[in-house]
Design a protein around this motif. Sequence first.
Motif, mmCIF file in Angstrom:
data_model
loop_
_atom_site.group_PDB
_atom_site.id
_atom_site.type_symbol
_atom_site.label_atom_id
_atom_site.label_comp_id
_atom_site.label_asym_id
_atom_site.label_seq_id
_atom_site.Cartn_x
_atom_site.Cartn_y
_atom_site.Cartn_z
ATOM 1 N N PHE A 1 -2.788 4.069 7.842
ATOM 2 C CA PHE A 1 -1.878 3.242 7.048
ATOM 3 C C PHE A 1 -1.524 1.966 7.802
ATOM 4 C CE2 PHE A 1 -0.945 6.674 4.024
ATOM 5 C CZ PHE A 1 -0.706 5.938 2.867
ATOM 6 N N TRP A 2 -1.282 2.119 9.104
ATOM 7 C CA TRP A 2 -0.957 0.952 9.920
ATOM 8 C C TRP A 2 -2.109 -0.056 9.937
ATOM 9 C CZ3 TRP A 2 -3.093 -0.727 14.664
ATOM 10 C CH2 TRP A 2 -2.378 -1.740 15.303
ATOM 11 N N LEU A 3 -3.323 0.441 10.051
ATOM 12 C CA LEU A 3 -4.469 -0.458 10.021
ATOM 13 C C LEU A 3 -4.579 -1.190 8.689
ATOM 14 C CD1 LEU A 3 -7.337 1.594 11.755
ATOM 15 C CD2 LEU A 3 -6.065 -0.344 12.682
ATOM 16 N N ARG A 4 -4.374 -0.473 7.593
ATOM 17 C CA ARG A 4 -4.517 -1.097 6.297
ATOM 18 C C ARG A 4 -3.384 -2.083 5.999
ATOM 19 N NH1 ARG A 4 -7.898 -2.676 5.660
ATOM 20 N NH2 ARG A 4 -7.347 -3.294 3.543
ATOM 21 N N VAL A 5 -2.172 -1.748 6.454
ATOM 22 C CA VAL A 5 -1.060 -2.690 6.251
ATOM 23 C C VAL A 5 -1.308 -3.979 7.020
ATOM 24 C CG1 VAL A 5 1.398 -3.067 6.720
ATOM 25 C CG2 VAL A 5 0.632 -0.914 5.699
ATOM 26 N N ARG A 6 -1.923 -3.869 8.189
ATOM 27 C CA ARG A 6 -2.284 -5.064 8.964
ATOM 28 C C ARG A 6 -3.586 -5.676 8.494
ATOM 29 N NH1 ARG A 6 0.405 -5.820 13.806
ATOM 30 N NH2 ARG A 6 -1.438 -6.852 14.654
ATOM 31 N N ASN A 7 -4.129 -5.099 7.401
ATOM 32 C CA ASN A 7 -5.342 -5.630 6.764
ATOM 33 C C ASN A 7 -6.534 -5.607 7.701
ATOM 34 O OD1 ASN A 7 -6.708 -6.566 4.529
ATOM 35 N ND2 ASN A 7 -6.387 -8.729 5.044
ATOM 36 N N ARG A 8 -6.671 -4.499 8.425
ATOM 37 C CA ARG A 8 -7.832 -4.313 9.294
ATOM 38 C C ARG A 8 -8.756 -3.291 8.656
ATOM 39 N NH1 ARG A 8 -5.384 -3.949 15.449
ATOM 40 N NH2 ARG A 8 -4.370 -6.012 15.458
ATOM 41 N N PRO A 9 -10.043 -3.576 8.564
ATOM 42 C CA PRO A 9 -10.973 -2.623 7.957
ATOM 43 C C PRO A 9 -11.129 -1.386 8.824
ATOM 44 C CG PRO A 9 -12.179 -4.453 8.917
ATOM 45 C CD PRO A 9 -10.729 -4.822 9.012
ATOM 46 N N LEU A 10 -11.300 -0.243 8.159
ATOM 47 C CA LEU A 10 -11.503 1.012 8.891
ATOM 48 C C LEU A 10 -12.896 1.089 9.479
ATOM 49 C CD1 LEU A 10 -9.794 3.494 6.406
ATOM 50 C CD2 LEU A 10 -8.778 2.154 8.243
ATOM 51 N N PHE A 11 -13.880 0.606 8.739
ATOM 52 C CA PHE A 11 -15.273 0.649 9.179
ATOM 53 C C PHE A 11 -15.858 -0.738 8.977
ATOM 54 C CE2 PHE A 11 -14.168 4.541 6.883
ATOM 55 C CZ PHE A 11 -14.041 5.386 7.971
ATOM 56 N N THR A 12 -16.466 -1.294 9.999
ATOM 57 C CA THR A 12 -17.054 -2.632 9.905
ATOM 58 C C THR A 12 -18.541 -2.543 10.126
ATOM 59 O OG1 THR A 12 -16.753 -3.076 12.266
ATOM 60 C CG2 THR A 12 -14.917 -3.645 10.798
ATOM 61 N N ARG A 13 -19.213 -3.600 9.653
ATOM 62 C CA ARG A 13 -20.659 -3.623 9.827
ATOM 63 C C ARG A 13 -21.025 -3.710 11.297
ATOM 64 N NH1 ARG A 13 -23.895 -7.625 6.001
ATOM 65 N NH2 ARG A 13 -22.843 -6.205 4.564
ATOM 66 N N ALA A 14 -20.170 -4.374 12.109
ATOM 67 C CA ALA A 14 -20.453 -4.486 13.543
ATOM 68 C C ALA A 14 -20.450 -3.120 14.219
ATOM 69 C CB ALA A 14 -19.442 -5.409 14.205
ATOM 70 N N LEU B 1 0.833 -1.209 0.000
ATOM 71 C CA LEU B 1 0.000 0.000 0.000
ATOM 72 C C LEU B 1 0.866 1.258 0.000
ATOM 73 C CD1 LEU B 1 -2.962 0.994 0.195
ATOM 74 C CD2 LEU B 1 -2.652 1.099 2.667
ATOM 75 N N THR B 2 1.987 1.213 0.691
ATOM 76 C CA THR B 2 2.846 2.391 0.740
ATOM 77 C C THR B 2 3.500 2.690 -0.606
ATOM 78 O OG1 THR B 2 4.645 0.984 1.542
ATOM 79 C CG2 THR B 2 3.324 2.149 3.198
ATOM 80 N N ARG B 3 3.556 1.695 -1.517
ATOM 81 C CA ARG B 3 4.115 1.949 -2.845
ATOM 82 C C ARG B 3 3.222 2.876 -3.661
ATOM 83 N NH1 ARG B 3 7.391 -1.889 -5.311
ATOM 84 N NH2 ARG B 3 7.056 -0.628 -7.208
ATOM 85 N N LEU B 4 1.980 3.064 -3.231
ATOM 86 C CA LEU B 4 1.086 3.971 -3.946
ATOM 87 C C LEU B 4 1.429 5.437 -3.677
ATOM 88 C CD1 LEU B 4 -2.362 2.214 -3.349
ATOM 89 C CD2 LEU B 4 -1.095 2.320 -5.492
ATOM 90 N N ALA C 1 -6.204 9.878 1.511
ATOM 91 C CA ALA C 1 -7.057 9.245 0.514
ATOM 92 C C ALA C 1 -6.620 7.811 0.203
ATOM 93 C CB ALA C 1 -7.069 10.073 -0.770
ATOM 94 N N ILE C 2 -5.338 7.498 0.393
ATOM 95 C CA ILE C 2 -4.847 6.159 0.030
ATOM 96 C C ILE C 2 -5.433 5.087 0.945
ATOM 97 C CG2 ILE C 2 -2.776 4.742 -0.215
ATOM 98 C CD1 ILE C 2 -1.273 7.291 -1.032
ATOM 99 N N PRO C 3 -5.272 5.177 2.279
ATOM 100 C CA PRO C 3 -5.916 4.141 3.115
ATOM 101 C C PRO C 3 -7.429 4.280 3.182
ATOM 102 C CG PRO C 3 -4.888 5.805 4.497
ATOM 103 C CD PRO C 3 -4.471 6.119 3.095
ATOM 104 N N LEU C 4 -7.932 5.497 3.017
ATOM 105 C CA LEU C 4 -9.381 5.699 3.110
ATOM 106 C C LEU C 4 -10.111 5.086 1.925
ATOM 107 C CD1 LEU C 4 -11.399 7.154 5.010
ATOM 108 C CD2 LEU C 4 -11.305 9.092 3.455
ATOM 109 N N ALA C 5 -9.420 4.870 0.814
ATOM 110 C CA ALA C 5 -10.068 4.354 -0.390
ATOM 111 C C ALA C 5 -10.332 2.853 -0.327
ATOM 112 C CB ALA C 5 -9.216 4.669 -1.621
#
Length: 366
Positions: free
Chosen positions: A344-357, A95-98, A281-285
């Motif tokens: 960025f840290w959340l996205r690199v660890r593959n954690r969603p920013l917003f979940t249905r829960a 993701l950081t390569r973007l 915008a990169i992790p938010l997308a």
Amino acid sequence: MIFERSLQRELAYTAGAVFMVLLTIMLTTMMIRIVGFAAQGQVDPRDVLVLIGLTVIGYMAVMLIVTMFVSILFVLTRWYKDSEMVVWFASGVSLTRLIKPVATFATPILILILFFAFVGWPWSNAQSKLIRARFQQRDEVSLLAPGQFRESPATHRVFFIESMSSDQARVENVFVTTTENGKVSVIVSRTGHTETQKNGDRFVVLENGRRYDGEPGHPDFRISEFQRYGVKIQSQPVVATPTASSTSTPGLLRQPTAENLAEFAWRCGLPLIAINLMLLAIPLAYQNPRRGRTINLVMAVLIYLTYSNLLNVVQSQIEQGKLPFGVGLVALHIVVLALVAFLFWLRVRNRPLFTRAMFSRATQGS
């Protein structure tokens, strides 16, 4: 790399479309607003197009920030939706390569934002104030219009003329009323013309007319006839009162008052907002292809509005002396940058920013 060139090309196309939409909205809004001012007599109708252009120049930095943020978000969200990001991640692209291709795309826009924030914004404000001041402080002859009653802003006079020559040198069937110290003076004449004395004073010389002097409610009016009667034209110098928003950026630093420092912090905040939103915008997308993309777009709008309003709050606090200039200049942007790093840290660890829960718990709680 191929994916970088592809991303930059799509970002450029999307940015052009988004900018044209924002520019159309801005032009429509400003046209309605400034035409309304012209209809109320606050600006010269002949200056409407010039004022619209100056307003667009003044808000160009803000439009470019929104254009860059929305373009990056739209393109990357579509890549997630169409599973293109999955392909690039599977190819070993993190993701950081973007950041590099996005920053390459955003660099020219950031340069324009710097220019319009530090140069375009104060220049357009200064020119707009000068045009408005020139119209408000015009002399009494320029107020005259055939068939219309016009009140002078410099004196308690009301003019009416039936007709006027094309060069404004001669008028016919003139009516002038003046109110001073509770007394009214009314002058009527068949013809008149303008004259300029050697000392620069200008007069409207009325010919073959009458003058009525008296106090309203009392019958003892004095009536006199004249062949020539001069009415001095009152004029004022064109002076545009300087304000922080119309002062050049070096001028703000030469006079570091609280108001000027607050304005300088606001101008510096625009490019800093642009950089933070570019990264945000990169992790938010991030987008789950099985779900809609409404949440990300709504959050993007809320984030931008919150960020820009907080910058205005910081400007107000600096102006009132409640916040030190150095703290107000960087504190807000450092906090947002920390938030970007966390996302960025959340996205690199593959954690969603917003979940249905999250939304389910929020709904049950309400």
